[in-house]
Design a protein around this motif. Structure first.
Motif, PDB file in Angstrom:
ATOM      1  N   ASN A  37       2.008  22.790 -33.893  1.00 56.96           N
ATOM      2  CA  ASN A  37       0.656  22.486 -34.380  1.00 56.96           C
ATOM      3  C   ASN A  37      -0.108  23.767 -34.697  1.00 56.96           C
ATOM      4  O   ASN A  37      -0.854  23.831 -35.660  1.00 56.96           O
ATOM      5  CB  ASN A  37      -0.098  21.637 -33.362  1.00 56.96           C
ATOM      6  CG  ASN A  37       0.463  20.223 -33.310  1.00 56.96           C
ATOM      7  OD1 ASN A  37       0.684  19.598 -34.346  1.00 56.96           O
ATOM      8  ND2 ASN A  37       0.714  19.727 -32.112  1.00 56.96           N
ATOM      9  N   SER A  38       0.138  24.797 -33.893  1.00 55.02           N
ATOM     10  CA  SER A  38      -0.570  26.061 -34.101  1.00 55.02           C
ATOM     11  C   SER A  38      -0.120  26.790 -35.368  1.00 55.02           C
ATOM     12  O   SER A  38      -0.748  27.767 -35.779  1.00 55.02           O
ATOM     13  CB  SER A  38      -0.360  26.975 -32.890  1.00 55.02           C
ATOM     14  OG  SER A  38       1.024  27.198 -32.702  1.00 55.02           O
ATOM     15  N   ASP A  39       0.961  26.327 -35.999  1.00 54.08           N
ATOM     16  CA  ASP A  39       1.444  26.952 -37.233  1.00 54.08           C
ATOM     17  C   ASP A  39       0.734  26.413 -38.475  1.00 54.08           C
ATOM     18  O   ASP A  39       1.095  26.777 -39.598  1.00 54.08           O
ATOM     19  CB  ASP A  39       2.953  26.702 -37.417  1.00 54.08           C
ATOM     20  CG  ASP A  39       3.807  27.455 -36.417  1.00 54.08           C
ATOM     21  OD1 ASP A  39       3.453  28.598 -36.076  1.00 54.08           O
ATOM     22  OD2 ASP A  39       4.834  26.900 -35.965  1.00 54.08           O
ATOM     23  N   VAL A  40      -0.260  25.540 -38.288  1.00 52.18           N
ATOM     24  CA  VAL A  40      -0.770  24.780 -39.439  1.00 52.18           C
ATOM     25  C   VAL A  40      -1.248  25.666 -40.588  1.00 52.18           C
ATOM     26  O   VAL A  40      -0.965  25.366 -41.751  1.00 52.18           O
ATOM     27  CB  VAL A  40      -1.861  23.758 -39.012  1.00 52.18           C
ATOM     28  CG1 VAL A  40      -3.101  24.432 -38.451  1.00 52.18           C
ATOM     29  CG2 VAL A  40      -2.211  22.822 -40.159  1.00 52.18           C
ATOM     30  N   ALA A  76      -3.455  15.735 -41.073  1.00 50.56           N
ATOM     31  CA  ALA A  76      -4.472  15.623 -42.123  1.00 50.56           C
ATOM     32  C   ALA A  76      -4.381  16.789 -43.107  1.00 50.56           C
ATOM     33  O   ALA A  76      -4.432  16.591 -44.326  1.00 50.56           O
ATOM     34  CB  ALA A  76      -5.856  15.574 -41.494  1.00 50.56           C
ATOM     35  N   CYS A  77      -4.233  18.004 -42.589  1.00 56.34           N
ATOM     36  CA  CYS A  77      -4.231  19.179 -43.461  1.00 56.34           C
ATOM     37  C   CYS A  77      -2.982  19.237 -44.330  1.00 56.34           C
ATOM     38  O   CYS A  77      -3.057  19.552 -45.514  1.00 56.34           O
ATOM     39  CB  CYS A  77      -4.349  20.459 -42.638  1.00 56.34           C
ATOM     40  SG  CYS A  77      -5.951  20.631 -41.845  1.00 56.34           S
ATOM     41  N   THR A  78      -1.826  18.940 -43.748  1.00 56.11           N
ATOM     42  CA  THR A  78      -0.603  19.031 -44.550  1.00 56.11           C
ATOM     43  C   THR A  78      -0.532  17.893 -45.569  1.00 56.11           C
ATOM     44  O   THR A  78      -0.065  18.097 -46.687  1.00 56.11           O
ATOM     45  CB  THR A  78       0.654  19.019 -43.661  1.00 56.11           C
ATOM     46  OG1 THR A  78       0.571  17.916 -42.745  1.00 56.11           O
ATOM     47  CG2 THR A  78       0.781  20.320 -42.882  1.00 56.11           C
ATOM     48  N   TYR A 150      19.642  16.117 -50.076  1.00 49.95           N
ATOM     49  CA  TYR A 150      19.403  17.563 -50.097  1.00 49.95           C
ATOM     50  C   TYR A 150      18.116  17.908 -49.354  1.00 49.95           C
ATOM     51  O   TYR A 150      17.168  17.127 -49.339  1.00 49.95           O
ATOM     52  CB  TYR A 150      19.285  18.073 -51.541  1.00 49.95           C
ATOM     53  CG  TYR A 150      20.550  17.911 -52.330  1.00 49.95           C
ATOM     54  CD1 TYR A 150      21.616  18.795 -52.167  1.00 49.95           C
ATOM     55  CD2 TYR A 150      20.702  16.859 -53.234  1.00 49.95           C
ATOM     56  CE1 TYR A 150      22.790  18.641 -52.879  1.00 49.95           C
ATOM     57  CE2 TYR A 150      21.888  16.696 -53.962  1.00 49.95           C
ATOM     58  CZ  TYR A 150      22.924  17.586 -53.775  1.00 49.95           C
ATOM     59  OH  TYR A 150      24.082  17.442 -54.474  1.00 49.95           O
ATOM     60  N   TYR A 151      18.108  19.092 -48.737  1.00 48.36           N
ATOM     61  CA  TYR A 151      16.901  19.588 -48.077  1.00 48.36           C
ATOM     62  C   TYR A 151      16.611  21.001 -48.556  1.00 48.36           C
ATOM     63  O   TYR A 151      17.527  21.732 -48.959  1.00 48.36           O
ATOM     64  CB  TYR A 151      17.066  19.585 -46.541  1.00 48.36           C
ATOM     65  CG  TYR A 151      18.010  20.665 -46.049  1.00 48.36           C
ATOM     66  CD1 TYR A 151      19.383  20.522 -46.176  1.00 48.36           C
ATOM     67  CD2 TYR A 151      17.530  21.853 -45.490  1.00 48.36           C
ATOM     68  CE1 TYR A 151      20.248  21.521 -45.760  1.00 48.36           C
ATOM     69  CE2 TYR A 151      18.383  22.859 -45.074  1.00 48.36           C
ATOM     70  CZ  TYR A 151      19.751  22.691 -45.211  1.00 48.36           C
ATOM     71  OH  TYR A 151      20.608  23.688 -44.810  1.00 48.36           O
ATOM     72  N   TRP A 152      15.349  21.356 -48.514  1.00 55.49           N
ATOM     73  CA  TRP A 152      14.896  22.707 -48.854  1.00 55.49           C
ATOM     74  C   TRP A 152      14.050  23.152 -47.679  1.00 55.49           C
ATOM     75  O   TRP A 152      12.995  22.579 -47.418  1.00 55.49           O
ATOM     76  CB  TRP A 152      14.093  22.657 -50.144  1.00 55.49           C
ATOM     77  CG  TRP A 152      13.503  23.931 -50.661  1.00 55.49           C
ATOM     78  CD1 TRP A 152      13.203  25.077 -49.984  1.00 55.49           C
ATOM     79  CD2 TRP A 152      13.122  24.163 -52.030  1.00 55.49           C
ATOM     80  NE1 TRP A 152      12.663  26.007 -50.826  1.00 55.49           N
ATOM     81  CE2 TRP A 152      12.602  25.476 -52.093  1.00 55.49           C
ATOM     82  CE3 TRP A 152      13.158  23.401 -53.211  1.00 55.49           C
ATOM     83  CZ2 TRP A 152      12.122  26.027 -53.281  1.00 55.49           C
ATOM     84  CZ3 TRP A 152      12.678  23.953 -54.379  1.00 55.49           C
ATOM     85  CH2 TRP A 152      12.173  25.251 -54.419  1.00 55.49           C
ATOM     86  N   ARG A 153      14.536  24.138 -46.949  1.00 57.11           N
ATOM     87  CA  ARG A 153      13.847  24.557 -45.736  1.00 57.11           C
ATOM     88  C   ARG A 153      12.684  25.490 -46.079  1.00 57.11           C
ATOM     89  O   ARG A 153      12.860  26.455 -46.813  1.00 57.11           O
ATOM     90  CB  ARG A 153      14.842  25.253 -44.811  1.00 57.11           C
ATOM     91  CG  ARG A 153      14.227  25.744 -43.522  1.00 57.11           C
ATOM     92  CD  ARG A 153      15.312  26.086 -42.526  1.00 57.11           C
ATOM     93  NE  ARG A 153      14.827  27.040 -41.534  1.00 57.11           N
ATOM     94  CZ  ARG A 153      15.579  27.576 -40.593  1.00 57.11           C
ATOM     95  NH1 ARG A 153      16.864  27.253 -40.506  1.00 57.11           N
ATOM     96  NH2 ARG A 153      15.077  28.439 -39.733  1.00 57.11           N
ATOM     97  N   VAL A 154      11.528  25.172 -45.520  1.00 56.51           N
ATOM     98  CA  VAL A 154      10.316  25.948 -45.770  1.00 56.51           C
ATOM     99  C   VAL A 154       9.690  26.316 -44.431  1.00 56.51           C
ATOM    100  O   VAL A 154       9.426  25.448 -43.609  1.00 56.51           O
ATOM    101  CB  VAL A 154       9.304  25.144 -46.614  1.00 56.51           C
ATOM    102  CG1 VAL A 154       8.012  25.938 -46.789  1.00 56.51           C
ATOM    103  CG2 VAL A 154       9.880  24.776 -47.974  1.00 56.51           C
ATOM    104  N   GLU A 155       9.473  27.603 -44.227  1.00 59.10           N
ATOM    105  CA  GLU A 155       8.826  28.072 -42.998  1.00 59.10           C
ATOM    106  C   GLU A 155       7.366  28.410 -43.240  1.00 59.10           C
ATOM    107  O   GLU A 155       6.967  28.640 -44.369  1.00 59.10           O
ATOM    108  CB  GLU A 155       9.522  29.351 -42.494  1.00 59.10           C
ATOM    109  CG  GLU A 155      10.722  29.042 -41.692  1.00 59.10           C
ATOM    110  CD  GLU A 155      11.071  30.158 -40.703  1.00 59.10           C
ATOM    111  OE1 GLU A 155      10.343  31.159 -40.612  1.00 59.10           O
ATOM    112  OE2 GLU A 155      12.087  29.978 -40.027  1.00 59.10           O
ATOM    113  N   PRO A 156       6.579  28.484 -42.172  1.00 61.63           N
ATOM    114  CA  PRO A 156       5.221  28.993 -42.324  1.00 61.63           C
ATOM    115  C   PRO A 156       5.244  30.416 -42.892  1.00 61.63           C
ATOM    116  O   PRO A 156       6.177  31.172 -42.617  1.00 61.63           O
ATOM    117  CB  PRO A 156       4.681  29.027 -40.886  1.00 61.63           C
ATOM    118  CG  PRO A 156       5.596  28.168 -40.080  1.00 61.63           C
ATOM    119  CD  PRO A 156       6.898  28.121 -40.785  1.00 61.63           C
TER     120      PRO A 156
END
Ligand code: GDP
Ligand code: MN
Length: 330
Positions: A37-40, A76-78, A150-156
């Motif tokens: 959650n802190s990565d928002v 909500a934000c994402t 298929y997946y596309w990995r996305v990091e903060p």
């Protein structure tokens, strides 16, 4: 229904000018983001990058995973940061926490010893180890991913510094590729002293899993005796979930590593694990380097050569001199 951000200081604003392109074809694919959650804020930053450079007119959905329940704010934000569908899942506890068969005393000693070595990131962190083990053996088993191929990995906190003008999912699909990467980096010795030998134990016992046209040369220059330590930098990955789900070799290999305990007694990462698995289990023609992508995370970067047409067409804002391929050339 229109989505309203609740407490987001920085909601994504769509930046559409002129006619919006439409795309006749789409793959069965999703973005995948593991986050706290802190990565928002970092996640919203990454979503802006991905939406702005690629997804705003393609509408691929986003799957978010967390070991804890997502907060209302995170959801909500994402969901306000994309016009696509968003899905939120909680990882089952047994796929996240340190398993009971790990000797806690031995693991604690190993973490203490590792934190005394200079320059080893997350040496003392148990959650980081949980994350590495999760991305090695469990991400593709999550129920929310079962209907996607298929997946596309996305990091903060990642950046895409050129337009992504074609659909990389369809690229994989149309060219029979299973795994795509941008940056390849060597793994530190200290985090993985016994990973290669433990891996070879498995593959020597189970040579039937080795693909006859594999990319062993990426992982070892001497036919398996020693490891190059080369890995694909897994915070970017675009891949075929069926490879992970359906490959008996991959799943047996993970179980072998897991039982050996190195995710906790050392600090085996998902990057070295995926790197070895992909190099040995797959036909090398199924591995793709997205060398035209401008991708950056934690100051490590790939930027296309400005003398290639992709650079100008992609309205790139990266500096080729900062590209790992240039900086690391010896
Ligand atoms: P680094 O890029 O190797 O420095 O590692 P990060 O801290 O970026 O972690 C990698 C990914 O795992 C990111 O997407 C993080 O949001 C996620 N992550 C790391 N630790 C945890 C955790 O304890 N819980 C959850 N839910 N996600 C985590
Ligand atoms: Mn990261």
């Amino acid at each position: 229904p229109k989505k309203e951000p609740l407490s987001c200081s920085n909601p994504f604003e769509f930046d559409h000018h002129g006619p919006r392109p439409t795309y006749p074809r789409k793959a069965n694919a999703t973005f995948l983001t593991l986050a706290r959650n802190s990565d928002v804020e970092g996640v919203i930053h990454s979503m802006k990058q991905v939406e702005g450079r690629f997804n705003k007119d393609r509408h691929y959905p986003w799957v978010f995973l967390n070991d804890k329940p997502f907060s209302e704010e995170f959801i909500a934000c994402t969901s306000a940061a994309t016009a696509s569908r968003t899905y939120y899942g909680q990882i089952p506890r047994e796929q996240w926490v340190q398993p009971d068969f790990i000797d806690e005393e031995k693991a604690t000693k190993a973490r203490k010893a590792m934190s005394k070595i200079r320059g080893v990131y997350y040496a003392d962190s148990v959650p980081y180890r949980n994350m590495c083990r999760f991305y090695s053996g469990f991400f593709y088993k999550q129920p929310l991913l079962q209907n996607f191929k298929y997946y596309w990995r996305v990091e903060p906190d990642i950046n895409y510094r050129c337009e992504i003008e074609y659909d990389p999912f369809l690229y994989l699909q149309d060219n029979n590729k299973s795994y795509g990467f941008t940056i390849s980096v060597p793994e530190q010795y200290e985090t993985t002293p016994t990973l290669w030998d433990t891996s070879m134990e498995f593959f020597n016992k189970n040579p039937r899993y080795l693909d006859p046209n594999n990319a062993m040369r990426f992982a070892s220059k001497d036919g398996g005796k020693t490891w190059t330590r080369c890995t694909y930098w897994t915070n970017f990955e675009i891949g075929d979930l069926d490879f992970f789900r359906e490959s008996e070799g991959y799943n047996k290999y993970f179980e072998h590593l897991d039982a050996a305990g190195g995710f906790y007694y050392e600090r085996w990462g998902d990057a070295p694990m995926h790197g070895i698995a992909v190099s040995l289990l797959l036909d090398r023609d199924r591995i793709h380097h997205f060398d035209d992508f401008a991708y950056e995370h934690t100051a490590w970067e790939q930027c296309p050569d400005p003398s290639t047409p992709a650079y100008e067409r992609g309205r790139c804002t990266c500096d080729y001199k900062n590209s790992m391929a240039v900086k690391w050339k010896r």
